[in-house]
Write a protein that holds these residues in place. Structure first.
Motif, short mmCIF file in Angstrom:
data_model
loop_
_atom_site.label_atom_id
_atom_site.label_comp_id
_atom_site.label_asym_id
_atom_site.label_seq_id
_atom_site.Cartn_x
_atom_site.Cartn_y
_atom_site.Cartn_z
N LEU A 1 0.85 -1.18 0.00
CA LEU A 1 0.00 0.00 0.00
C LEU A 1 0.89 1.23 0.00
N ALA A 2 0.55 2.22 -0.81
CA ALA A 2 1.27 3.48 -0.82
C ALA A 2 0.31 4.60 -0.43
N GLU A 3 0.86 5.80 -0.25
CA GLU A 3 0.14 7.00 0.16
C GLU A 3 -0.18 6.93 1.65
N ALA A 4 0.35 7.92 2.39
CA ALA A 4 0.19 7.94 3.84
C ALA A 4 -1.28 7.95 4.25
N VAL A 5 -2.11 8.66 3.51
CA VAL A 5 -3.53 8.72 3.83
C VAL A 5 -4.16 7.33 3.75
N ALA A 6 -3.89 6.62 2.66
CA ALA A 6 -4.46 5.28 2.48
C ALA A 6 -3.96 4.32 3.56
N ILE A 7 -2.68 4.45 3.92
CA ILE A 7 -2.11 3.57 4.96
C ILE A 7 -2.78 3.84 6.30
N ALA A 8 -2.97 5.11 6.62
CA ALA A 8 -3.63 5.46 7.88
C ALA A 8 -5.06 4.91 7.91
N GLU A 9 -5.78 5.05 6.81
CA GLU A 9 -7.14 4.52 6.74
C GLU A 9 -7.15 3.00 6.96
#
Length: 210
Positions: free
Chosen positions: A62-70
């Motif tokens: 998974l990439a993108e900090a937002v997606a990882i946090a979600e």
């Protein structure tokens, strides 16, 4: 799971998120200063060449900090940093988007085009002539956000959320790269000091793999 961490604002956002969640995830450091994130083998992990990234147990990434946090919030819902109800989650995402689209993206690109120019001009398209305008937009939108700030103490009222993390980390970064914000803003000024006093704010300066 394995986190690909780096000295950069987005990875720091994720580090602060993990600290607030009291989650410990193994990590390795990607040297973005030398452009390791734009070379193999990292590009096989994340073809976008950005950090952070999260390798899952099945080997996918998974990439993108937002997606990882979600993703991590869904796995570990407590303590909640996005929300425990549909209404809370929508409110958090509302402020999160306001922060990203109106402020942090402008800080980010202004850095690419000005103070970070020598680092990025061989890696991405850069527009030095746009830097001052982008900085001005970020500051204008921060005043705009200050005017919409409710009774607080956080962006989502009495809930500390990932939206607070994102705004804090990027404003802290901005202050270090010739983009200081107006500390006299009646709402954002005290809010920033409030977030800075959280243990996760200081601890997140350290890389996970350190």
């Amino acid at each position: 799971m394995l986190i690909y961490d780096a000295h950069s604002p987005a990875p720091r956002c994720l580090r602060m998120f993990l600290l607030e969640k009291q989650l410990q995830v193994p990590a390795v450091t990607v040297d973005v200063m030398t452009g390791e994130n734009r070379q193999s083998p990292y590009l096989t992990v994340n073809p976008a060449g950005q950090t952070p990234a999260l390798r899952l147990d099945d080997g996918s990434t998974l990439a993108e900090a937002v997606a990882i946090a979600e993703y991590l919030e869904e796995l570990y819902p407590l303590p909640s940093l996005i929300g425990s109800t549909p209404e809370q989650r929508a409110q958090t995402r509302q402020w999160w988007r306001r922060v990203e689209l109106n402020i942090t993206e402008f800080i980010h690109n202004a850095y690419h085009y000005a103070e970070g120019l020598t680092r990025f001009e061989s890696r991405i398209p850069v527009l030095p002539e746009a830097a001052d305008g982008l900085k001005q937009v970020a500051q204008d939108r921060l005043h705009w956000l200050d005017g919409m700030f409710g009774p607080g103490p956080y962006l989502c009222g009495d809930r500390f959320t990932v939206a607070d993390i994102w705004l804090y980390v990027w404003l802290d970064f901005g202050a270090a790269v010739n983009q200081p914000f107006d500390r006299s803003l009646p709402n954002i000024g005290p809010w920033f000091e409030r977030i800075a006093a959280r243990p996760s704010a200081e601890l997140s300066r350290k890389l996970l793999a350190a």
